[in-house]
Design a protein around this motif. Structure first.
Motif, PDB file in Angstrom:
ATOM      1  N   LEU A 343       0.813  -1.421  -0.087  1.00 25.54           N
ATOM      2  CA  LEU A 343       0.134  -0.170   0.044  1.00 25.54           C
ATOM      3  C   LEU A 343       0.831   1.872   0.129  1.00 25.54           C
ATOM      4  CD1 LEU A 343      -2.927  -0.971   2.926  1.00 25.54           C
ATOM      5  CD2 LEU A 343      -3.085  -1.059   0.057  1.00 25.54           C
ATOM      6  N   ALA A 447      -3.813   4.690  -1.079  1.00 25.81           N
ATOM      7  CA  ALA A 447      -4.250   3.607  -0.248  1.00 25.81           C
ATOM      8  C   ALA A 447      -5.648   4.386   0.514  1.00 25.81           C
ATOM      9  CB  ALA A 447      -3.426   2.834  -0.046  1.00 25.81           C
ATOM     10  N   ALA A 452      -7.878   1.176   1.245  1.00 29.03           N
ATOM     11  CA  ALA A 452      -7.298   0.439   1.809  1.00 29.03           C
ATOM     12  C   ALA A 452      -6.509   0.590   3.351  1.00 29.03           C
ATOM     13  CB  ALA A 452      -6.772   0.232   0.932  1.00 29.03           C
ATOM     14  N   GLN A 646       2.054   6.162  -5.250  1.00 29.34           N
ATOM     15  CA  GLN A 646       0.734   6.091  -4.328  1.00 29.34           C
ATOM     16  C   GLN A 646       1.087   6.832  -3.644  1.00 29.34           C
ATOM     17  OE1 GLN A 646      -0.227   2.775  -5.617  1.00 29.34           O
ATOM     18  NE2 GLN A 646      -0.261   2.172  -3.853  1.00 29.34           N
TER      19      GLN A 646
END
Length: 710
Positions: A343, A447, A452, A646
């Motif tokens: 993540l 994320a 998540a 990310q």
């Protein structure tokens, strides 16, 4: 009760280990003898000034100066020492003649600078600081089975190939010219009756920080290109064009131009010059195709990245994140799961693989008073990128295998940045500027937005991950040399001692400081062509095996990073093909045949399309849409991510010095939605007092006149 037992167990382990290392400390004060190169550099010569090409806009638009050296270099003569326009000479330079397997270089001083040179009777003859060698010729026979033998005259089999290797030095680095010849041309530097009029310039990869002349394996060079040699191609290369030795692409270009000039002065201009090479050798092609109009005509970039610099952003994040998981995280058990690390990291992980250095990491945790928390499975961020911060980023460390005497270790800045200090500049302490920056980077933002990653984990990781200390404040790694095997073991895993520590700010939770790079240094990197901006229309086949599941550093995403830059610059990426294959099959012959057609007819062939291959070599899919999200190639070989993507950074990856927006404005604008962060504004402001990255704006270090237009 169990908790108390575990604390005592940790204490006893720690005491025993400390006693052990205390007893062995004397043997580990200096690098082990087996971890030294032979005939080391004894003293560093004063730097010599040289011309650094003036660049006002971009290197690609700056005319190169007229050549000052008279080519060709005759057999027995020596090539130029000073680069033509890539700056002066800095030292030390470790000579690569022992690895090359040739006689020692010529003496160039009696002051003790460089390596010591000896006469046949063992007496000292002088020293070499510049590692200069006279040009020599070597002749080989390559038989039908690929076996290579020295040739000394006489008849050869009809299915064998006679080769001439010219080896010497240009700009202090070895150069190589390999030419298929007839037996009538044996012994002569002249003669090209078997040449097909086409050139291949071979590039090589690796991670290097300069200070080495390096070498190439002649045997490997010939065998890797034996089919092309049999077809009549000539092969050029230089040890400076292997990134194990340096990532200074201005010097790499300066030298490659002179190697090609040596060839042309002997045999005439080629029909075309094709680049080929993997990893750092692929980077070289992207940058040299962009920066120099008349050096390469096309490239086959294997396992490539668009440049080195933009990869350091996420690669140097890896050790920071590992340090967080193992030492700063409040819930270390949570981060033992690879899926949770992904993540933040974005790179691949495997539940079936084993993490590298797990015993060493567990030992470091024990020595810090922590119970080990080894990872379940393994991640690319650990298995592929761990330790890069020591080699590339730490000016007090560099290579573990030393090539200078101990007294010189503290006199040289051993880093990738220092090798390019003439481009990046230095700080007040004289240490080269690092271009790595994580000010305002919100690790795991994507994320968080997807749900998540929890808000609590998002806040904790960003508070605790920290940054790298300024270059002038970094310290050497703590290394133990096993007295039995004499091999090194890092005790300062992840460069932990060079990471900013957690500090309490007012009454808020502890926060580790972030780092802001020097904007002017990054701007010079852009202008001097050390970053790929998509400024080329020349053909490139970006070819790689799909290695993400293997946790190899050569992951797929950089191919699409380069493509995005081409699209943003030119409105298309029609000159770039992305070919991906199963690791058991390499479609290089197909790529060479297609590139030959493309360059010979000076037009893109109709069959020049993106494609992907199975392990047997059959084409899975081919065409303009195979890499779309729903494309057939993307389904078989999915593209993953990295820590900066990310965190919300753009796909092209050129974001060194992000524009900042206040946390309040980011929340108001909806940057975190659907996550609701209004109740966490104060905590985020403590972590990001200067603001968070606003990726809707360009890199603030990218000069406005070089900004993308599409």
């Amino acid at each position: 009760m169990f908790s108390a037992f575990r604390r005592h167990k940790i204490l006893w382990f720690t005491l025993l280990l400390c006693l052990l290392f205390g007893l062995l400390y004397v043997s580990s004060l200096s690098p082990g003898q087996r971890w030294r190169e032979p005939n080391p550099v004894l003293a560093t010569a004063p730097a010599q000034a040289g011309l650094l090409l003036p660049v006002s806009r971009h290197l690609a638009f700056s005319p190169r100066p007229a050549e000052t050296f008279t080519f060709p270099i005759a057999v027995g003569g020596t090539g130029p020492t000073m680069p033509l326009y890539a700056g002066g000479l800095h030292y030390p330079l470790y000579c690569g003649y022992l690895q090359q397997g040739i006689t020692q270089p010529q003496p160039d001083n009696q002051a003790g600078w460089g390596i010591a040179l000896y006469n046949d009777n063992g007496s000292l003859s002088g020293y070499s600081k510049d590692c200069q060698h006279p040009t020599q010729l070597y002749f080989y026979v390559l038989d039908s089975t690929g076996q290579l033998a020295t040739y000394q005259g006489g008849a050869i089999a009809a299915d064998s190939l006679l080769l001439r290797l010219e080896l010497g030095t240009i700009n202090r680095f070895f150069y190589y010219i390999i030419m298929p010849i007839s037996t009538a041309e044996y012994g002569s530097q002249q003669g090209a009756s078997e040449w097909n009029g086409k050139l291949i310039y071979q590039f090589h990869g690796g991670v290097g920080i300069g200070y080495r002349q390096g070498h190439l394996s002649t045997t490997r060079l010939i065998r890797d290109r034996q089919e092309e040699l049999r077809s009549g191609f000539a092969i050029l290369s230089s040890s400076v064009n292997k990134t194990s030795h340096t990532y200074n692409f201005l010097l790499a270009e300066d030298t490659a131009r002179r190697v090609k000039r040596q060839f042309v002065s002997l045999y005439g201009a080629p029909e075309y010059t094709l680049g080929i090479g993997g990893s750092g050798g692929g980077i070289a092609q992207y940058l040299l195709l962009q920066n120099s109009e008349d050096l390469l005509d096309g490239g086959i970039a294997l396992y490539s990245y668009p440049d080195m610099l933009s990869q350091t952003l996420y690669a140097l994040d890896c050790d920071l994140l590992h340090n967080y998981y193992y030492f700063n995280a409040s819930d270390k058990q949570h981060w033992r799961q690879g899926v949770n690390r992904q993540l933040l990291e974005g790179l691949s992980y495997s539940s079936d693989s084993s993490s590298k250095y797990s015993a060493q990491i567990s030992l470091a945790q024990l020595l810090s008073g922590l119970w080990p928390s080894p990872m379940y499975g393994a991640s690319q961020c650990l298995n592929a990128w761990v330790g890069l911060s020591s080699l590339v980023h730490n000016p007090q460390q560099g290579r573990l295998k030393r090539f200078v005497r101990d007294e010189l270790l503290s006199q040289v800045n051993w880093s990738y940045w220092a090798d390019l200090h003439s481009l990046f500049g230095t700080d007040e302490q004289g240490v080269a500027h690092s271009l790595w920056d994580n000010q305002g980077v919100q690790y795991g933002l994507q994320a968080l937005k997807s749900g998540a990653l929890s808000v609590a984990d998002f806040i904790e990781v960003n508070a605790a991950v920290g940054s790298w200390r300024p270059q002038s404040k970094m310290q050497a790694e703590q290394i133990f040399y096993d007295p039995v095997t004499d091999s090194p073991m890092l005790l300062s895993v992840f460069g932990k001692h060079n990471i900013t520590p957690l500090q309490r700010i007012s009454t808020a939770e502890p926060v580790a400081a972030r780092y802001r790079a020097n904007l002017h240094a990054t701007e010079r990197a852009y202008r001097y062509g050390q970053l790929f901006l998509g400024m080329t229309n020349k053909p490139i086949i970006d070819l790689r095996h799909y290695l993400d599941p293997k946790l190899d550093m050569h992951h797929l995403q950089p191919s699409f990073s380069a493509r995005q830059r081409l699209k943003l610059r030119n409105g298309h990426a029609d000159n770039q093909l992305i070919w991906v294959s199963h690791p058991d099959y390499t479609p290089l012959p197909e790529a060479l045949a297609l590139m030959d057609q493309w360059l010979t007819q000076a037009a893109k062939p109709s069959q020049a399309q993106d494609q992907c291959f199975t392990s047997e070599g059959s084409v899975i899919a081919k065409g303009g849409n195979v890499w779309q999200p729903d494309g057939q190639c993307a389904a078989v070989y999915p593209t993953l991510s990295n820590s900066r993507l990310q965190a919300g950074a753009p796909e092209h990856g050129l974001m060194f010095h992000c524009a900042l927006i206040s946390v309040a404005d980011a929340i108001s604008r909806g940057d975190y939605l659907p996550a609701q962060m209004q109740g966490y504004q104060a905590e985020l402001e403590a972590i990001f007092p200067a603001g968070v990255c606003d990726y809707s704006q360009r890199d603030q270090a990218l000069p406005a006149d070089l900004d993308f237009v599409y």
